[in-house]
Design a protein around this motif. Structure first.
Motif, PDB file in Angstrom:
ATOM      1  N   LYS A  55     -35.152  38.251  22.333  1.00  0.00           N
ATOM      2  CA  LYS A  55     -34.060  37.708  21.451  1.00  0.00           C
ATOM      3  C   LYS A  55     -33.488  36.405  22.206  1.00  0.00           C
ATOM      4  O   LYS A  55     -33.797  36.085  23.230  1.00  0.00           O
ATOM      5  N   GLU A  56     -32.649  35.640  21.184  1.00  0.00           N
ATOM      6  CA  GLU A  56     -32.221  34.246  21.685  1.00  0.00           C
ATOM      7  C   GLU A  56     -31.360  34.589  22.920  1.00  0.00           C
ATOM      8  O   GLU A  56     -31.205  33.784  23.866  1.00  0.00           O
ATOM      9  N   LYS A  57     -30.498  35.506  22.809  1.00  0.00           N
ATOM     10  CA  LYS A  57     -29.640  36.110  24.214  1.00  0.00           C
ATOM     11  C   LYS A  57     -30.253  36.322  25.273  1.00  0.00           C
ATOM     12  O   LYS A  57     -29.638  36.119  26.136  1.00  0.00           O
ATOM     13  N   ASP A  58     -31.429  36.650  25.183  1.00  0.00           N
ATOM     14  CA  ASP A  58     -32.415  36.853  26.272  1.00  0.00           C
ATOM     15  C   ASP A  58     -32.880  35.822  27.211  1.00  0.00           C
ATOM     16  O   ASP A  58     -32.822  35.331  28.273  1.00  0.00           O
ATOM     17  N   ILE A  59     -33.091  34.905  26.172  1.00  0.00           N
ATOM     18  CA  ILE A  59     -33.609  33.383  26.648  1.00  0.00           C
ATOM     19  C   ILE A  59     -32.534  32.665  27.138  1.00  0.00           C
ATOM     20  O   ILE A  59     -32.563  31.713  28.101  1.00  0.00           O
ATOM     21  N   GLN A  60     -31.149  32.854  26.489  1.00  0.00           N
ATOM     22  CA  GLN A  60     -30.130  31.967  26.982  1.00  0.00           C
ATOM     23  C   GLN A  60     -29.894  32.299  28.264  1.00  0.00           C
ATOM     24  O   GLN A  60     -29.065  31.746  28.950  1.00  0.00           O
ATOM     25  N   LYS A  61     -30.150  33.381  28.989  1.00  0.00           N
ATOM     26  CA  LYS A  61     -29.976  33.915  30.458  1.00  0.00           C
ATOM     27  C   LYS A  61     -30.714  33.317  31.270  1.00  0.00           C
ATOM     28  O   LYS A  61     -30.321  33.258  32.647  1.00  0.00           O
ATOM     29  N   LEU A  62     -31.786  32.651  31.000  1.00  0.00           N
ATOM     30  CA  LEU A  62     -32.806  31.936  31.693  1.00  0.00           C
ATOM     31  C   LEU A  62     -32.383  30.705  32.347  1.00  0.00           C
ATOM     32  O   LEU A  62     -31.841  29.981  31.439  1.00  0.00           O
ATOM     33  N   ASP A  63     -32.681  30.256  33.556  1.00  0.00           N
ATOM     34  CA  ASP A  63     -32.354  28.924  34.000  1.00  0.00           C
ATOM     35  C   ASP A  63     -33.036  28.040  33.265  1.00  0.00           C
ATOM     36  O   ASP A  63     -32.577  26.722  33.213  1.00  0.00           O
ATOM     37  N   ILE A  64     -34.421  28.107  32.518  1.00  0.00           N
ATOM     38  CA  ILE A  64     -34.979  27.087  31.825  1.00  0.00           C
ATOM     39  C   ILE A  64     -34.227  26.823  30.552  1.00  0.00           C
ATOM     40  O   ILE A  64     -34.328  25.509  30.199  1.00  0.00           O
ATOM     41  N   TYR A  65     -33.494  27.660  30.257  1.00  0.00           N
ATOM     42  CA  TYR A  65     -32.551  27.279  29.062  1.00  0.00           C
ATOM     43  C   TYR A  65     -31.213  26.676  29.390  1.00  0.00           C
ATOM     44  O   TYR A  65     -31.016  25.485  28.807  1.00  0.00           O
ATOM     45  N   LYS A  66     -30.727  27.236  30.563  1.00  0.00           N
ATOM     46  CA  LYS A  66     -29.513  26.465  31.134  1.00  0.00           C
ATOM     47  C   LYS A  66     -29.543  24.969  31.478  1.00  0.00           C
ATOM     48  O   LYS A  66     -28.687  24.209  31.375  1.00  0.00           O
ATOM     49  N   ASN A  67     -30.903  24.685  31.924  1.00  0.00           N
ATOM     50  CA  ASN A  67     -31.097  23.596  32.490  1.00  0.00           C
ATOM     51  C   ASN A  67     -31.748  22.479  31.648  1.00  0.00           C
ATOM     52  O   ASN A  67     -32.213  21.439  31.820  1.00  0.00           O
ATOM     53  N   GLY A  68     -31.783  22.796  30.346  1.00  0.00           N
ATOM     54  CA  GLY A  68     -32.420  22.217  29.033  1.00  0.00           C
ATOM     55  C   GLY A  68     -34.109  21.800  29.287  1.00  0.00           C
ATOM     56  O   GLY A  68     -34.632  20.988  28.699  1.00  0.00           O
ATOM     57  N   TYR A  69     -34.679  22.666  29.820  1.00  0.00           N
ATOM     58  CA  TYR A  69     -35.984  22.598  29.794  1.00  0.00           C
ATOM     59  C   TYR A  69     -36.682  22.964  28.564  1.00  0.00           C
ATOM     60  O   TYR A  69     -37.618  22.812  28.155  1.00  0.00           O
ATOM     61  N   ILE A  70     -35.936  23.925  27.780  1.00  0.00           N
ATOM     62  CA  ILE A  70     -36.469  24.559  26.647  1.00  0.00           C
ATOM     63  C   ILE A  70     -35.220  24.117  25.405  1.00  0.00           C
ATOM     64  O   ILE A  70     -34.113  24.076  25.862  1.00  0.00           O
ATOM     65  N   TYR A  71     -35.611  24.410  24.106  1.00  0.00           N
ATOM     66  CA  TYR A  71     -34.588  24.297  22.976  1.00  0.00           C
ATOM     67  C   TYR A  71     -34.946  25.418  22.130  1.00  0.00           C
ATOM     68  O   TYR A  71     -36.020  25.226  21.333  1.00  0.00           O
ATOM     69  N   LEU A  72     -33.943  26.339  21.946  1.00  0.00           N
ATOM     70  CA  LEU A  72     -34.252  27.263  20.799  1.00  0.00           C
ATOM     71  C   LEU A  72     -33.996  26.526  19.566  1.00  0.00           C
ATOM     72  O   LEU A  72     -32.790  25.960  19.279  1.00  0.00           O
ATOM     73  N   GLN A  73     -34.758  26.730  18.763  1.00  0.00           N
ATOM     74  CA  GLN A  73     -34.770  26.003  17.312  1.00  0.00           C
ATOM     75  C   GLN A  73     -35.867  26.873  16.529  1.00  0.00           C
ATOM     76  O   GLN A  73     -36.652  27.202  16.760  1.00  0.00           O
ATOM     77  N   ASN A  74     -35.463  26.830  15.317  1.00  0.00           N
ATOM     78  CA  ASN A  74     -36.276  27.482  14.123  1.00  0.00           C
ATOM     79  C   ASN A  74     -37.533  26.645  13.862  1.00  0.00           C
ATOM     80  O   ASN A  74     -37.458  25.331  13.801  1.00  0.00           O
ATOM     81  N   LEU A  75     -38.657  27.163  13.695  1.00  0.00           N
ATOM     82  CA  LEU A  75     -39.946  26.394  13.351  1.00  0.00           C
ATOM     83  C   LEU A  75     -39.495  25.446  12.359  1.00  0.00           C
ATOM     84  O   LEU A  75     -40.149  24.421  12.276  1.00  0.00           O
ATOM     85  N   SER A  76     -38.976  25.582  11.090  1.00  0.00           N
ATOM     86  CA  SER A  76     -38.958  24.960  10.053  1.00  0.00           C
ATOM     87  C   SER A  76     -37.985  23.688  10.374  1.00  0.00           C
ATOM     88  O   SER A  76     -38.383  22.248   9.800  1.00  0.00           O
ATOM     89  N   SER A  77     -37.005  23.969  11.325  1.00  0.00           N
ATOM     90  CA  SER A  77     -36.225  22.663  11.927  1.00  0.00           C
ATOM     91  C   SER A  77     -37.109  21.583  12.523  1.00  0.00           C
ATOM     92  O   SER A  77     -36.645  20.519  12.777  1.00  0.00           O
ATOM     93  N   MET A  78     -38.210  22.089  13.122  1.00  0.00           N
ATOM     94  CA  MET A  78     -39.038  21.205  14.079  1.00  0.00           C
ATOM     95  C   MET A  78     -40.130  20.532  13.126  1.00  0.00           C
ATOM     96  O   MET A  78     -40.557  19.560  13.660  1.00  0.00           O
ATOM     97  N   ILE A  79     -40.219  20.755  11.699  1.00  0.00           N
ATOM     98  CA  ILE A  79     -41.154  20.174  10.832  1.00  0.00           C
ATOM     99  C   ILE A  79     -40.742  18.422  10.627  1.00  0.00           C
ATOM    100  O   ILE A  79     -41.677  17.725  10.651  1.00  0.00           O
ATOM    101  N   PRO A  80     -39.458  18.422  10.318  1.00  0.00           N
ATOM    102  CA  PRO A  80     -39.295  17.043   9.909  1.00  0.00           C
ATOM    103  C   PRO A  80     -39.530  16.188  11.034  1.00  0.00           C
ATOM    104  O   PRO A  80     -39.995  14.811  10.800  1.00  0.00           O
ATOM    105  N   PRO A  81     -39.331  16.325  12.399  1.00  0.00           N
ATOM    106  CA  PRO A  81     -39.544  15.229  13.279  1.00  0.00           C
ATOM    107  C   PRO A  81     -41.135  14.977  13.466  1.00  0.00           C
ATOM    108  O   PRO A  81     -41.702  13.961  13.586  1.00  0.00           O
ATOM    109  N   ILE A  82     -41.850  16.150  13.246  1.00  0.00           N
ATOM    110  CA  ILE A  82     -43.367  16.159  13.603  1.00  0.00           C
ATOM    111  C   ILE A  82     -43.870  15.053  12.240  1.00  0.00           C
ATOM    112  O   ILE A  82     -44.628  14.375  12.407  1.00  0.00           O
TER     113      ILE A  82
END
Length: 315
Positions: A82-109
Motif C-alpha cells: 500500500k502507499e502507506k507502506d511505501i511512504q515508510k521507505l527511505d527511497i520515498y522520504k529521499n525523493g528517489y520515487i514518486y507515488l503517482q497514479n498511472l493515468s497522471s503519468m500519461i500527459p507528460p509522456i
C-alpha cells in the motif's frame, strides 16, 4: 467489495444519468467497477536521483511484487504494498520515487518534453507531472510551474525540492492571465485543467463525490476554455500542448477541444499509447480528429482521465 448495485445507489443520480447519456451500458459497468475497485499502488522512479533497475532490485530484496508498465519504462505497479507502506521507505522520504497514479503519468509522456526546452505547466500543484517533466528533461531547460492557490503552491515547492528538480520556477498566479503576459514563448505546454473529477471517484471515499454536480461541470467547462486560450497564447507557433482532465464527461473534454478547434489555429495529433483501459474519444457530431484523443477508464491500475495532444499552427 462494493457491488455495482451499491455504487448506483450511493452515487448522485445526476452522475449516473450523465454516465449513461455518454457511454454504452458495458462501458458504464466498467466505470462503476473502477469506482468500486481498490487501486493498486503505482509509482515512478525519479531518474534525477535513481534508476528503474536499482529500484526493481531493491523491491525484490524486500519482497515487494511489481509489474512493469508497457508504455512507460520508469513506472511500476505494486501488487502487495500500500502507499502507506511505501511512504515508510527511505527511497520515498529521499525523493528517489514518486507515488503517482498511472493515468497522471500519461500527459507528460504524451507531451514528450526534451532537454533544453521551455515548458509551461499551467495548473501544476502538487507537482506530480511537473517533476516528471523535469526528470524527462534531465534537469536541463526551463519549466514554469503555475499554481493559483498559495497552500497548494507551497506543496508544489516541497515536492520540487524533494525530487531535486532545479529547473522549475514556481509562480502563484491565475492561469487565465498567463498567455497575455507571456506570449509565444513556450515550446511545450501542459494544460492539466481543474475539473469535476469523475475519473477519481472511489465509492468508499465520500469526499471524492461531494463536490460533483452538473452545475459544477458547467462552471468548470467555462474555466477550462479560458485556460485553453491562455495556454494557446503562451505557446510558440508549431509548439505542442497537452490538454488533460481527470473527468469523464464530454462537456469538459471533447466539447472543450471542439470549441478550441473552431476558435484557434490548432491540429489534433495522434497518440501512440495502447491499453485495454484506453478508448478513443468521441467525435460524433464533432470534428473528426477529436477521436485521436483518448479516454482512460477507471480500473484497479488507472484513474479515469482524458488526454489530447495539440499542435499550435503557425500564422
Amino acid at each position: 467489495m462494493t457491488s455495482i448495485k451499491d455504487a448506483r445507489r450511493r452515487l448522485p443520480q445526476e452522475l449516473i444519468d450523465s454516465l449513461y447519456d455518454t457511454f454504452t451500458e458495458p462501458i458504464v459497468d466498467k466505470i462503476l467497477y473502477g469506482y468500486c475497485d481498490e487501486k493498486y499502488t503505482t509509482l515512478r522512479v525519479n531518474t534525477l536521483k535513481y534508476d528503474i533497475h536499482s529500484l526493481m532490485n531493491y523491491f525484490k530484496q524486500i519482497n515487494i511484487k511489481f509489474e512493469r508498465v508497457s508504455w512507460y519504462n520508469d513506472a511500476l505497479i505494486l501488487k502487495n504494498a500500500k502507499e502507506k507502506d511505501i511512504q515508510k521507505l527511505d527511497i520515498y522520504k529521499n525523493g528517489y520515487i514518486y507515488l503517482q497514479n498511472l493515468s497522471s503519468m500519461i500527459p507528460p509522456i504524451v507531451l514528450e518534453p526534451k532537454e533544453g526546452e521551455k515548458v509551461l505547466d499551467v495548473a501544476a500543484a502538487p507537482g506530480s507531472k511537473t517533476t516528471q517533466i523535469a526528470s524527462m528533461m534531465k534537469n536541463t531547460g526551463y519549466i514554469l510551474a503555475n499554481e493559483v492557490d498559495h497552500i497548494r503552491a507551497e506543496r508544489l515547492r516541497h515536492n520540487i525540492q524533494l525530487q531535486g528538480a532545479n529547473i522549475i520556477e514556481v509562480r502563484e498566479s491565475r492561469g487565465e492571465i498567463l498567455g497575455d503576459e507571456i506570449k509565444d514563448y513556450f515550446d511545450k505546454v501542459l494544460l492539466d485543467v481543474p475539473c469535476s473529477g469523475e475519473g477519481i471517484i472511489t465509492i468508499d471515499n465520500p469526499k471524492s463525490i461531494r463536490g460533483w454536480s452538473l452545475k459544477e461541470v458547467e462552471k468548470l467547462s467555462k474555466l477550462q476554455k479560458k485556460l485553453f486560450e491562455s495556454a494557446y497564447k503562451a505557446l510558440k507557433p508549431n509548439g505542442i500542448m497537452v490538454y488533460s482532465t481527470c473527468t469523464l464527461n464530454k462537456k469538459e473534454n471533447e466539447l472543450v477541444i471542439d470549441w478550441a478547434i473552431n476558435n484557434f489555429k490548432i491540429k489534433i495529433l495522434d497518440l501512440n499509447l495502447k491499453s485495454n483501459s484506453f478508448i478513443n474519444a468521441f467525435s460524433d457530431g464533432l470534428h473528426k480528429d477529436i477521436k485521436k484523443a483518448i479516454r482512460v477508464l477507471p480500473s484497479k491500475e488507472y484513474e479515469g482521465f482524458f488526454v489530447c495532444k495539440i499542435q499550435k499552427l503557425a500564422p
